[in-house]
Design an enzyme around this catalytic site. Sequence first.
Site, mmCIF file in Angstrom:
data_model
loop_
_atom_site.group_PDB
_atom_site.id
_atom_site.type_symbol
_atom_site.label_atom_id
_atom_site.label_comp_id
_atom_site.label_asym_id
_atom_site.label_seq_id
_atom_site.Cartn_x
_atom_site.Cartn_y
_atom_site.Cartn_z
ATOM 1 C CB SER A 13 -1.063 0.258 0.755
ATOM 2 O OG SER A 13 -0.962 0.210 2.554
ATOM 3 C CE LYS A 23 -3.008 1.576 3.931
ATOM 4 N NZ LYS A 23 -1.999 0.469 4.426
#
Length: 221
Positions: free
Chosen positions: A135, A172
């Site tokens: 990601s 993230k």
Amino acid sequence: MTRPLTPRQQNVYDFIVKTMNELGYPPTRAEISRALGFRSPNAAEEHLRALERKGAIRVIRGTSRGIRLPAQESEPASGTDAQPEASSPHGLPIIGEVAAGSPILAAEHIDRYCPLPPEYFTPRADYLLRVRGLSMKDIGIMEGDLLAVHRTERIRNGQVVVARLEDEVTVKRFQRDGYRVTLEAENEEFKPIRLDLRHDNLTIEGIGVGVIRGGNGQALS
């Protein structure tokens, strides 16, 4: 700093300080070149060497983000970010799978130790987290890499964070607007995670301060 800087060197120095204050880690040569309009990263490298000769920075060879500020390195830890030593005499703990609901530095989560001192990274690292998934691949954080993490609750928009969502720990980019938090992936194939802090649980375990490529000891701090 023992010698005065030229205006261009001051621009480079100021950009390094700004990036480290905003994101928690130093810029690469390519990022310096883009921000200041240099023709190539080689021009940025020349300015970095000049800054190092004048004592403004310290450069760690062979790393893309190997820039240190001697002034920050000499400051004692203070405030809420002061943490007990997370490393052992063996080095920084490497955290693998994290069990639901348990502290991230629990003994059962530590796979092994990496023989790097916490001060290798700026700010100092408290542990290394093994990355799962892709990601964050667009900023060079790949499956199997080790993310160096500085434990802190002081975070700013745009920083790469280690976040705990209920029973999951994820890496993230952090953005907050009031009660609304967005955890953004650096891969267009992944949708952002959107949270409302009035009813969603979110714990920040720390900020990313460097990467060890493939967990093999090649640090990109």
